[in-house]
Every structure is written in C-alpha cells, then in structure tokens.
Design a protein around this motif. Structure first.
Motif, PDB file in Angstrom:
ATOM      1  N   ALA A 143      56.394   5.917  17.238  1.00  0.00           N
ATOM      2  CA  ALA A 143      57.183   4.685  17.309  1.00  0.00           C
ATOM      3  C   ALA A 143      57.536   4.355  18.763  1.00  0.00           C
ATOM      4  O   ALA A 143      57.441   3.195  19.191  1.00  0.00           O
ATOM      5  CB  ALA A 143      58.449   4.820  16.467  1.00  0.00           C
ATOM      6  N   ARG A 144      57.916   5.381  19.519  1.00  0.00           N
ATOM      7  CA  ARG A 144      58.270   5.164  20.934  1.00  0.00           C
ATOM      8  C   ARG A 144      57.068   4.604  21.707  1.00  0.00           C
ATOM      9  O   ARG A 144      57.212   3.720  22.554  1.00  0.00           O
ATOM     10  CB  ARG A 144      58.768   6.464  21.566  1.00  0.00           C
ATOM     11  CG  ARG A 144      59.270   6.286  23.007  1.00  0.00           C
ATOM     12  CD  ARG A 144      59.758   7.590  23.622  1.00  0.00           C
ATOM     13  NE  ARG A 144      60.857   8.165  22.865  1.00  0.00           N
ATOM     14  CZ  ARG A 144      60.789   9.295  22.164  1.00  0.00           C
ATOM     15  NH1 ARG A 144      59.654   9.988  22.143  1.00  0.00           N
ATOM     16  NH2 ARG A 144      61.827   9.741  21.503  1.00  0.00           N
ATOM     17  N   ALA A 181      67.357   4.249  14.841  1.00  0.00           N
ATOM     18  CA  ALA A 181      66.789   5.589  14.646  1.00  0.00           C
ATOM     19  C   ALA A 181      66.882   6.445  15.898  1.00  0.00           C
ATOM     20  O   ALA A 181      67.059   7.664  15.821  1.00  0.00           O
ATOM     21  CB  ALA A 181      65.325   5.473  14.206  1.00  0.00           C
ATOM     22  N   SER A 182      66.779   5.797  17.076  1.00  0.00           N
ATOM     23  CA  SER A 182      66.648   6.559  18.324  1.00  0.00           C
ATOM     24  C   SER A 182      67.896   6.546  19.200  1.00  0.00           C
ATOM     25  O   SER A 182      68.047   7.380  20.092  1.00  0.00           O
ATOM     26  CB  SER A 182      65.487   5.986  19.150  1.00  0.00           C
ATOM     27  OG  SER A 182      65.819   4.675  19.608  1.00  0.00           O
ATOM     28  N   GLY A 183      68.782   5.557  18.951  1.00  0.00           N
ATOM     29  CA  GLY A 183      69.925   5.401  19.846  1.00  0.00           C
ATOM     30  C   GLY A 183      69.576   4.747  21.168  1.00  0.00           C
ATOM     31  O   GLY A 183      70.376   4.760  22.107  1.00  0.00           O
ATOM     32  N   ASP A 184      68.407   4.144  21.269  1.00  0.00           N
ATOM     33  CA  ASP A 184      67.929   3.520  22.503  1.00  0.00           C
ATOM     34  C   ASP A 184      68.688   2.198  22.731  1.00  0.00           C
ATOM     35  O   ASP A 184      68.517   1.229  22.000  1.00  0.00           O
ATOM     36  CB  ASP A 184      66.421   3.257  22.365  1.00  0.00           C
ATOM     37  CG  ASP A 184      65.773   2.704  23.623  1.00  0.00           C
ATOM     38  OD1 ASP A 184      66.402   1.862  24.300  1.00  0.00           O
ATOM     39  OD2 ASP A 184      64.629   3.087  23.918  1.00  0.00           O
ATOM     40  N   GLN A 198      65.394  -1.446  14.041  1.00  0.00           N
ATOM     41  CA  GLN A 198      65.270  -0.166  13.327  1.00  0.00           C
ATOM     42  C   GLN A 198      64.972   0.976  14.303  1.00  0.00           C
ATOM     43  O   GLN A 198      65.444   2.104  14.103  1.00  0.00           O
ATOM     44  CB  GLN A 198      64.182  -0.281  12.258  1.00  0.00           C
ATOM     45  CG  GLN A 198      64.587  -1.175  11.095  1.00  0.00           C
ATOM     46  CD  GLN A 198      65.886  -0.716  10.437  1.00  0.00           C
ATOM     47  OE1 GLN A 198      65.995   0.418   9.969  1.00  0.00           O
ATOM     48  NE2 GLN A 198      66.879  -1.588  10.423  1.00  0.00           N
ATOM     49  N   TYR A 199      64.217   0.684  15.357  1.00  0.00           N
ATOM     50  CA  TYR A 199      63.963   1.721  16.357  1.00  0.00           C
ATOM     51  C   TYR A 199      65.263   2.089  17.075  1.00  0.00           C
ATOM     52  O   TYR A 199      65.535   3.278  17.321  1.00  0.00           O
ATOM     53  CB  TYR A 199      62.910   1.251  17.368  1.00  0.00           C
ATOM     54  CG  TYR A 199      62.616   2.310  18.404  1.00  0.00           C
ATOM     55  CD1 TYR A 199      61.852   3.433  18.079  1.00  0.00           C
ATOM     56  CD2 TYR A 199      63.110   2.211  19.702  1.00  0.00           C
ATOM     57  CE1 TYR A 199      61.595   4.424  19.027  1.00  0.00           C
ATOM     58  CE2 TYR A 199      62.848   3.190  20.647  1.00  0.00           C
ATOM     59  CZ  TYR A 199      62.096   4.296  20.301  1.00  0.00           C
ATOM     60  OH  TYR A 199      61.851   5.275  21.237  1.00  0.00           O
ATOM     61  N   ALA A 200      66.070   1.102  17.409  1.00  0.00           N
ATOM     62  CA  ALA A 200      67.348   1.363  18.080  1.00  0.00           C
ATOM     63  C   ALA A 200      68.264   2.210  17.195  1.00  0.00           C
ATOM     64  O   ALA A 200      68.905   3.156  17.673  1.00  0.00           O
ATOM     65  CB  ALA A 200      68.035   0.046  18.441  1.00  0.00           C
ATOM     66  N   ARG A 238      68.124  -1.785  21.411  1.00  0.00           N
ATOM     67  CA  ARG A 238      69.205  -2.506  20.727  1.00  0.00           C
ATOM     68  C   ARG A 238      69.403  -3.885  21.361  1.00  0.00           C
ATOM     69  O   ARG A 238      69.523  -4.889  20.661  1.00  0.00           O
ATOM     70  CB  ARG A 238      70.485  -1.678  20.815  1.00  0.00           C
ATOM     71  CG  ARG A 238      71.727  -2.341  20.258  1.00  0.00           C
ATOM     72  CD  ARG A 238      72.973  -1.532  20.646  1.00  0.00           C
ATOM     73  NE  ARG A 238      74.178  -2.166  20.161  1.00  0.00           N
ATOM     74  CZ  ARG A 238      74.737  -1.888  18.997  1.00  0.00           C
ATOM     75  NH1 ARG A 238      74.213  -0.978  18.200  1.00  0.00           N
ATOM     76  NH2 ARG A 238      75.837  -2.509  18.619  1.00  0.00           N
ATOM     77  N   GLU A 245      57.341   1.105  23.664  1.00  0.00           N
ATOM     78  CA  GLU A 245      57.148   1.008  25.112  1.00  0.00           C
ATOM     79  C   GLU A 245      56.063  -0.010  25.460  1.00  0.00           C
ATOM     80  O   GLU A 245      56.188  -0.758  26.436  1.00  0.00           O
ATOM     81  CB  GLU A 245      56.818   2.389  25.683  1.00  0.00           C
ATOM     82  CG  GLU A 245      58.033   3.310  25.705  1.00  0.00           C
ATOM     83  CD  GLU A 245      57.697   4.739  26.106  1.00  0.00           C
ATOM     84  OE1 GLU A 245      56.494   5.044  26.278  1.00  0.00           O
ATOM     85  OE2 GLU A 245      58.635   5.543  26.229  1.00  0.00           O
TER      86      GLU A 245
END
Length: 202
Positions: free
Chosen positions: A2-3, A53-56, A49-51, A60, A7
């Motif tokens: 996902a990352r 899941a990852s806290g990025d 959803q990535y934010a 966000r 990216e």
C-alpha cells in the motif's frame, strides 16, 4: 505494498491544482487529463483508509484536501472537460450522490461525525426521493431536476449493477445508524432491480 502505491500517487497523481489524473504511465507521466471528479473520489478513499491504517499525517492531509476539492467541484464534476450543454436538457446523475455517499463512509475518522452525517443525509434523501422511482421501485441513472424521467436515451437508462451498488451504500448507512426504514427502502429496491433485470431463461 500500500505504501508503494501511495508514494507513487503522492508524487505523480495530481496536477498543479490538486486534481487527480485518471491514469498514468509506469514512470508517473499522465496519460489522461484530470477530467472527472470521480477519480478524486477514489483517491480520497484510498488516502483516507491508508492514513487511518498507517497514521501517515501527510496522507490524511491529502485525503482531506481531496475531499474538500470534491465538494467544491460536485456541481460541475467534469469542469472544463464537460461536453454537456446543461440548460438544453437539465438532468441529474445517480452516479454523483451514490459515490459521494460512499466517499463519506470512507472518510469516517478524518472528518467530524456531525459534518459527515449532515452531508450523508442530503445524499441519502437525493437518492431515495429522486432516483428511486416510486412507481417501479427501480433506480434510474438520470432524472430531470424534479425527479421525472425525460423521454430520451439517458432518461430511460437503467443500469442494474449500478443500482445494486448504490443500494449497497444505502444499506451500509442504514446498518451504521440502525435505521430500519432506510434498510427497507434499500432491500425493496434491490429486489425490484433483480426482478426486473433477471433473465429467467439464461
């Protein structure tokens, strides 16, 4: 994995105004202009959803900025790329409130619940009062601004898969809110679509 995707999209996915390209080549060069707000909808869902899941934090911020951009563009979703002359035969499209309802569900956790609920209420009302036909129980892809059906190709268009997808999104909101009347509308419409669209021989 996902990352890796995030990216790539973070680096190459948007134009200078923050609108998302529809497609890129493997080097990140755009192949198709950012012609449709629907691309932004899928990007907002992905980065949200990535934010979560990852806290990025940057993911966000991209999700929030994209969502605000969608809301800004929603009344003219194709912008300068639209080929429609809107005043000759004004119509509303089921695709827009349907996808916005789905996006709002995926943005939970990033946007205040009261704000999301207010927006979702508007899209639910639009779907259930304009696009679900009271007489047939079917979902029409395009309606006149008053919900009537223009006697044109677009005005007669039924897309069973799209109607079922929209009812799935309604049903998710009904389950989330424990809203039995909304669930009943969704289920009744699903059954009407299936009965109308099913080919009993094949």
């Amino acid at each position: 994995i996902a990352r890796h995707g995030m990216e790539f999209l973070r680096a190459h996915g948007r134009d200078g105004d923050g609108n998302w390209y529809f497609s890129l080549n493997r080097d990140g060069d755009p192949l198709v202009q950012p012609y449709n707000v629907f691309t932004d909808c899928f990007a907002a869902m992905a980065f949200s959803q990535y934010a979560l899941a990852s806290g990025d934090d940057e993911a966000r911020e991209i999700a929030l900025t994209t969502f605000r951009n969608i809301l800004r563009r929603k009344d003219n979703p194709k912008g300068s790329y639209s080929k429609i002359v809107p005043w000759t035969r004004p119509m509303r499209s089921f695709a827009l409130p349907m996808i916005l309802l789905n996006v709002s569900r995926e943005m939970e956790g990033l946007i205040p619940p009261e704000e999301l609920q207010q927006m979702a209420d508007g899209w639910i009302a639009e779907i259930s009062t304009l696009f679900i036909d009271r007489e047939t129980g079917l979902v029409f892809e395009h309606v006149a601004p008053d919900g009537s059906h223009p006697d044109t190709f677009d005005g007669r268009l039924l897309n069973p898969g799209h109607g079922l997808e929209g009812m799935w999104f309604l049903l998710e909101h009904a389950l989330l809110r424990n809203d039995r009347p909304l669930a009943d509308i969704s289920v009744d419409t699903i059954l009407h679509i299936l009965e109308h669209a099913w080919d009993p021989e094949y």
